[in-house]
Design an enzyme around this catalytic site. Structure first.
Site, short mmCIF file in Angstrom:
data_model
loop_
_atom_site.label_atom_id
_atom_site.label_comp_id
_atom_site.label_asym_id
_atom_site.label_seq_id
_atom_site.Cartn_x
_atom_site.Cartn_y
_atom_site.Cartn_z
N ASP A 287 26.58 8.10 -12.41
CA ASP A 287 26.52 8.81 -11.17
C ASP A 287 26.00 8.41 -9.99
O ASP A 287 25.03 7.57 -10.17
CB ASP A 287 26.47 10.40 -11.31
N ARG B 153 33.79 3.77 -9.89
CA ARG B 153 34.31 4.93 -9.64
C ARG B 153 34.08 5.28 -8.05
O ARG B 153 33.08 5.71 -7.88
CB ARG B 153 33.95 6.02 -10.68
#
Ligand SMILES: Cc1cc2nc3c(=O)[nH]c(=O)nc-3n(C[C@H](O)[C@H](O)[C@H](O)COP(=O)(O)OP(=O)(O)OC[C@H]3O[C@@H](n4cnc5c(N)ncnc54)[C@H](O)[C@@H]3O)c2cc1C
Length: 312
Positions: free
Chosen positions: A132, A182
Site C-alpha cells: 500500500d 495499483r
C-alpha cells in the site's frame, strides 16, 4: 478539499476517537458495510462468496503506524500464516500490506526483513504481494523497499496515488523495473504543495497515468496494470481507450473495495475485465473507516440513520 472530508481525515488521526468510537455498537454496525468481519476467516468467507461471480480477492489486515516491534513482528507472522492459508482458494487472495504496520516508523532497515519474508512466501506459493501507499512522507522509502525486494522476488506491486504531483515520475521509475502498479486517487490529507487540491485535477491526472500504465513501454516491461478505483466513468473511458488501441479486456485489472460499487464489479467481471475486491479485516479499523467516510461524505448519513434507527 471539502470541509467534511478534512474533518473526517482529521478524525482518522485522532487518538481519543480511535480508542472510543469502536466501542459503540452503531459504529461497528456501520463499519460492517465495508468489512465482513474482524477475523481472517471472515475475509476467507467473503472471498469464497465472490468467486462464483468471477471476482477474486485482495486482503489486508487493518492497522498502521505500529509503535513497537512486538506488534510489527506479530503482523508479519500473521501475514505469513495467512499467505499459507489462502492457498486453499484458486486463484489465491493476494495480500496487501502497509509498511508502517511492519515497523517502518521504527526503523526501515529492520522493517525490510519483514517485507522480504512476505515477498519470499508469496513468491514460493505463486501468490503476489501488494504494498500500500501511505502519506507522502513515506513515498520515497516505500519505493526504495519495493525496488530492493523486487530485485529478488519480482511478484511485488505497489500502490501509487494520482493526487501527488510526483506520481508521473514515480510511475516512470516503476515501469523501468516492470513493477506491478495499483493506481489509486489517494486517501490522505495532503497539502497543496505536494498534491492537487482540486478533484477534477486528480481525476485528469488519474486518466493520464492510467494511459501510461497500458502504454507500449509499460506493456513491454510486463507491468501489471491495476486501476484501484470505483470511478466507473474513468474505468469505462479506459476500456474505450484500450479498445481503440486493440488491446484485450485483460490489458488492465480493476480492484475495488469490498461493499463499494458491487453492481459495477459484477458487470466488469461479466464483460471479461479481471476484477479483484480488497477485503479488509482486523480490529484496528477506525482510521481506515474514517478514510472510507471521507471518500464519500454521503456515507456519514448512513451512520447517522443507523444511529437514529437503533437509538445507538
Ligand atoms: C483496491 C484499492 C486499494 C487502495 N489502496 C490505497 C492505498 O494504498 N493508498 C491510498 O492512499 N489509497 C488507497 N485506496 C483508496 C483511494 O485512494 C481512494 O481514496 C478511494 O478509492 C476513493 O476514490 P475513487 O477512485 O473510488 O474515486 P472517487 O471519485 O472518490 O469515487 C468514485 C465513485 O465511487 C463511489 N465511492 C468511492 N468511494 C466510496 C466510498 N468510500 N463509499 C461509497 N462509495 C464510494 C462513489 O459513487 C463515487 O462517486 C485504495 C482504493 C482501492 C479501491
Amino acid at each position: 478539499m471539502s470541509l467534511m472530508r478534512s474533518l473526517l481525515l482529521a478524525a482518522s488521526q485522532n487518538r481519543w476517537l480511535r480508542e472510543r468510537a469502536p466501542k459503540h455498537a452503531f459504529v461497528r454496525r456501520a463499519v460492517s458495510r465495508f468489512m465482513p468481519g474482524e477475523e481472517l476467516d471472515d475475509m476467507l468467507r467473503a472471498a469464497r462468496a465472490l468467486a462464483p461471480d468471477g471476482i477474486h480477492a485482495v486482503f489486508t489486515r487493518l492497522g498502521e503506524n505500529v509503535t513497537d516491534w512486538a506488534e510489527a513482528d506479530a503482523v508479519a507472522r500473521h501475514y505469513l500464516d495467512a499467505i499459507d492459508r489462502v492457498r486453499g482458494l484458486s486463484p489465491s487472495p493476494e495480500p496487501s500490506v502497509k509498511l508502517t504496520q511492519l515497523g517502518l516508523d521504527l526503523d526501515s532497515a529492520r522493517c525490510y526483513p519483514h517485507v522480504r519474508a512476505l515477498a519470499e512466501r508469496t513468491h514460493a506459493t505463486g501468490n503476489y504481494l501488494w504494498i500500500d501507499m501511505e502519506q507522502t512522507s513515506y513515498v520515497d522509502v516505500t519505493l526504495d523497499l519495493v525496488r530492493r525486494v523486487r530485485a529478488e522476488f519480482p511478484r511485488v506491486g505497489v500502490c501509487l496515488q494520482a493526487y501527488l504531483y510526483r506520481t508521473a515520475d514515480d510511475l516512470g521509475s516503476m515501469i523501468d523495473i516492470g513493477a506491478g502498479v495499483r493506481l489509486v486517487k489517494g486517501a490522505y490529507n495532503e497539502p497543496r504543495t505536494v498534491a492537487f487540491p482540486k478533484k477534477s485535477d486528480v481525476d485528469a491526472n488519474y486518466r493520464s497515468l492510467a494511459e501510461t500504465m497500458i502504454g507500449d513501454r509499460a506493456r513491454a516491461a510486463g507491468v501489471r496494470a491495476v486501476l484501484g478505483t470505483h470511478d466507473v466513468a474513468i474505468i469505462d473511458a479506459m476500456r474505450q481507450h484500450a479498445r481503440a488501441r486493440n488491446l484485450p479486456a485483460t490489458a488492465f485489472e480493476v480492484h475495488m473495495l469490498y461493499g463499494i460499487q458491487r453492481e459495477a464489479q459484477l458487470r466488469l467481471a461479466r464483460e471479461g475485465v479481471p476484477v479483484r475486491v480488497l477485503v479488509a479485516y482486523g480490529v484496528y479499523w477506525f482510521a481506515w473507516y474514517m478514510r472510507r467516510l471521507a471518500e464519500r461524505p454521503a456515507n456519514v448519513w448512513f451512520v447517522l440513520r443507523s444511529l437514529r434507527e437503533t437509538g445507538g
